[in-house]
Write an enzyme that holds these catalytic residues in place. Structure first.
Site, PDB file in Angstrom:
ATOM      1  N   ARG A 178      14.155  92.568 -34.271  1.00 61.60           N
ATOM      2  CA  ARG A 178      13.827  93.222 -32.989  1.00 61.60           C
ATOM      3  C   ARG A 178      15.049  93.049 -32.097  1.00 61.60           C
ATOM      4  O   ARG A 178      15.471  91.919 -31.820  1.00 61.60           O
ATOM      5  CB  ARG A 178      12.607  92.568 -32.342  1.00 61.60           C
ATOM      6  CG  ARG A 178      12.416  92.979 -30.888  1.00 61.60           C
ATOM      7  CD  ARG A 178      11.104  92.578 -30.300  1.00 61.60           C
ATOM      8  NE  ARG A 178      10.032  93.423 -30.819  1.00 61.60           N
ATOM      9  CZ  ARG A 178       8.824  93.532 -30.273  1.00 61.60           C
ATOM     10  NH1 ARG A 178       8.519  92.840 -29.193  1.00 61.60           N
ATOM     11  NH2 ARG A 178       7.910  94.318 -30.799  1.00 61.60           N
ATOM     12  N   HIS A 197      10.032 102.279 -32.387  1.00 59.52           N
ATOM     13  CA  HIS A 197       9.120 101.179 -32.767  1.00 59.52           C
ATOM     14  C   HIS A 197       8.259 101.659 -33.940  1.00 59.52           C
ATOM     15  O   HIS A 197       7.047 101.843 -33.819  1.00 59.52           O
ATOM     16  CB  HIS A 197       8.263 100.801 -31.564  1.00 59.52           C
ATOM     17  CG  HIS A 197       7.598  99.457 -31.698  1.00 59.52           C
ATOM     18  ND1 HIS A 197       7.808  98.609 -32.774  1.00 59.52           N
ATOM     19  CD2 HIS A 197       6.716  98.810 -30.873  1.00 59.52           C
ATOM     20  CE1 HIS A 197       7.098  97.513 -32.602  1.00 59.52           C
ATOM     21  NE2 HIS A 197       6.415  97.603 -31.467  1.00 59.52           N
ATOM     22  N   GLN A 252       4.914  99.860 -35.255  1.00 56.07           N
ATOM     23  CA  GLN A 252       3.752 100.062 -34.382  1.00 56.07           C
ATOM     24  C   GLN A 252       3.048 101.372 -34.717  1.00 56.07           C
ATOM     25  O   GLN A 252       1.813 101.436 -34.822  1.00 56.07           O
ATOM     26  CB  GLN A 252       4.215 100.093 -32.919  1.00 56.07           C
ATOM     27  CG  GLN A 252       3.094 100.351 -31.936  1.00 56.07           C
ATOM     28  CD  GLN A 252       2.095  99.204 -31.897  1.00 56.07           C
ATOM     29  OE1 GLN A 252       2.478  98.075 -31.701  1.00 56.07           O
ATOM     30  NE2 GLN A 252       0.816  99.500 -32.095  1.00 56.07           N
ATOM     31  N   ASP A 301       1.233 103.479 -22.457  1.00 54.30           N
ATOM     32  CA  ASP A 301       2.103 102.328 -22.690  1.00 54.30           C
ATOM     33  C   ASP A 301       2.533 101.798 -21.332  1.00 54.30           C
ATOM     34  O   ASP A 301       2.400 102.480 -20.308  1.00 54.30           O
ATOM     35  CB  ASP A 301       3.311 102.732 -23.553  1.00 54.30           C
ATOM     36  CG  ASP A 301       4.024 101.521 -24.174  1.00 54.30           C
ATOM     37  OD1 ASP A 301       3.547 100.382 -23.973  1.00 54.30           O
ATOM     38  OD2 ASP A 301       5.047 101.711 -24.839  1.00 54.30           O
ATOM     39  N   CYS A 326      -0.231 100.118 -27.438  1.00 53.77           N
ATOM     40  CA  CYS A 326       0.350  99.177 -28.406  1.00 53.77           C
ATOM     41  C   CYS A 326       0.285  97.732 -27.924  1.00 53.77           C
ATOM     42  O   CYS A 326       0.483  96.816 -28.726  1.00 53.77           O
ATOM     43  CB  CYS A 326       1.783  99.581 -28.746  1.00 53.77           C
ATOM     44  SG  CYS A 326       2.941  99.396 -27.381  1.00 53.77           S
ATOM     45  N   ARG A 358      -1.313  96.085 -37.356  1.00 53.78           N
ATOM     46  CA  ARG A 358       0.106  95.734 -37.497  1.00 53.78           C
ATOM     47  C   ARG A 358       0.274  94.835 -38.728  1.00 53.78           C
ATOM     48  O   ARG A 358       1.207  94.989 -39.510  1.00 53.78           O
ATOM     49  CB  ARG A 358       0.609  94.981 -36.251  1.00 53.78           C
ATOM     50  CG  ARG A 358       0.654  95.787 -34.970  1.00 53.78           C
ATOM     51  CD  ARG A 358       1.722  96.856 -35.001  1.00 53.78           C
ATOM     52  NE  ARG A 358       3.052  96.325 -35.243  1.00 53.78           N
ATOM     53  CZ  ARG A 358       3.853  95.792 -34.306  1.00 53.78           C
ATOM     54  NH1 ARG A 358       3.463  95.755 -33.048  1.00 53.78           N
ATOM     55  NH2 ARG A 358       5.060  95.346 -34.614  1.00 53.78           N
TER      56      ARG A 358
HETATM   57  N1   CP Z   1       3.221  96.041 -29.563  1.00 61.24           N
HETATM   58  C1   CP Z   1       4.159  95.112 -29.782  1.00 61.24           C
HETATM   59  O1   CP Z   1       5.198  95.345 -30.449  1.00 61.24           O
HETATM   60  O2   CP Z   1       3.828  93.887 -29.276  1.00 61.24           O
HETATM   61  P1   CP Z   1       4.828  92.661 -29.104  1.00 61.24           P
HETATM   62  O3   CP Z   1       5.898  93.069 -28.109  1.00 61.24           O
HETATM   63  O4   CP Z   1       3.971  91.537 -28.585  1.00 61.24           O
HETATM   64  O5   CP Z   1       5.434  92.337 -30.442  1.00 61.24           O
END
Ligand code: CP
Length: 308
Positions: free
Chosen positions: A107, A134, A137, A225, A266, A294
């Site tokens: 990430r 992403h 997700q 979001d 998400c 996930r």
């Molecule tokens: N939705 C998501 O990626 O959550 P986090 O940022 O907690 O990993």
């Protein structure tokens, strides 16, 4: 080498295969005792590196738990604590990590960091979120929609608010899985033109509708979001809130959607900002199924990457 970098760069059959595998992984797990589950460990002896240059709850825990459930060991690495955060190049980091581990999930901020990691790594690299996308997700989101309502192909998805990185991956998925996407938000926060172009090029109907009430008419899925993403400066907060308040998902807005419409987010959510608690906790919301999925979707992604 099978990297999982972006939905639009992965073959449709592979994407559908991963969703199908994720469904099987989930149902097998639900139906088995602990001993049987632990025996189903195709990644035994493998090491998965999980690199986080940004905060995370779901991605971090679901990858860690998922890899362990598949029999792998995991190593959580924070960008700031690695030499990566102190001047070592991404290419050198990728080459070194490839000598130790079997898969790298990262990430990070810039999409280029992910691309360079994948270019120089000799093990699979998985995109755990960048400023631009992403994909893990949205694989979970497609899985979640389909387990509640059947195929997502031909459905109307409405994205409200900021056309951010998660919206980009939704547009990539629209093209690959064959659904339509209406974006409803202010012009300054329109989604990536490339992502819209990709979806349109694959035959999806991509519409921009500034009026949120009109946008959600007949929607099969409404998505919200956070109004300020992790990479946005806090100084933009007040302006964003003023711009995005008309796009809040609330009961009045959901009433314009199809009666069977689902609501997704998400997470993490800011309750009563981009979405009301009434909608988040209401009967159309599947936000915690998304979070659970996930785990299952990423187990399928890791298995696909490692060919097991
Ligand atoms: N939705 C998501 O990626 O959550 P986090 O940022 O907690 O990993």
């Amino acid at each position: 080498m099978k990297h999982f970098l972006d939905i639009h760069q992965t073959e449709v059959d592979d994407l559908k295969g991963m969703i199908s595998a994720a469904r099987k992984i989930k149902s097998a797990r639900d139906g088995k005792g602990r001993a049987e589950r632990d025996a189903d460990a195709p990644l035994t002896g493998k090491m998965v590196a999980l690199i986080f240059e940004k905060p995370s709850t779901r991605t971090r825990v679901s990858f860690d738990v998922g890899a362990r459930q598949l029999g792998a060991e995991t190593m959580l690495l924070s960008g700031a604590e690695m030499q990566l955060g102190h001047g070592e190049t991404i290419a050198d980091t990728a080459r070194v990590l490839s000598r130790y581990v079997d898969t790298i999930m990262i990430r990070t901020f810039e999409e280029n960091t992910l691309r360079e990691m994948a270019e120089y790594a000799s093990v699979p690299v998985i995109n755990g979120l960048t400023n631009e996308s992403h994909p893990c997700q949205i694989m979970a989101d497609v899985m979640t929609y389909e387990e509640h309502r059947g195929s997502i192909a031909g459905k109307k998805v409405v994205w409200t608010g900021d056309g951010n990185n998660v919206c980009t991956s939704f547009l990539h998925a629209a093209g690959q899985f064959g659904f339509d996407l209406t974006f409803s938000g202010p012009e300054t926060l329109d989604p990536s033109p490339e992502a819209m172009g990709f979806a349109r090029g694959k035959g999806s109907r991509v519409v921009i509708e500034r009026d949120a009430m009109k946008a959600v008419e007949g929607a099969d899925l409404v998505v919200a979001d956070t109004w300020l993403s992790m990479h946005d400066p806090q100084s933009a907060r007040e302006r964003r809130h003023n711009q995005l308040r008309p796009y809040q998902v609330n009961a009045e807005l959901m009433a314009e959607a199809d009666p069977d419409a689902l609501f997704m987010h998400c997470l993490p959510a800011h309750r009563n900002e981009e979405v009301t608690s009434e909608v988040m906790d209401g009967p159309q919301s599947v936000i915690f199924d998304e979070a659970e999925n996930r785990l299952h979707a990423q187990k399928a992604i890791m298995r696909w990457c490692m060919g097991v």
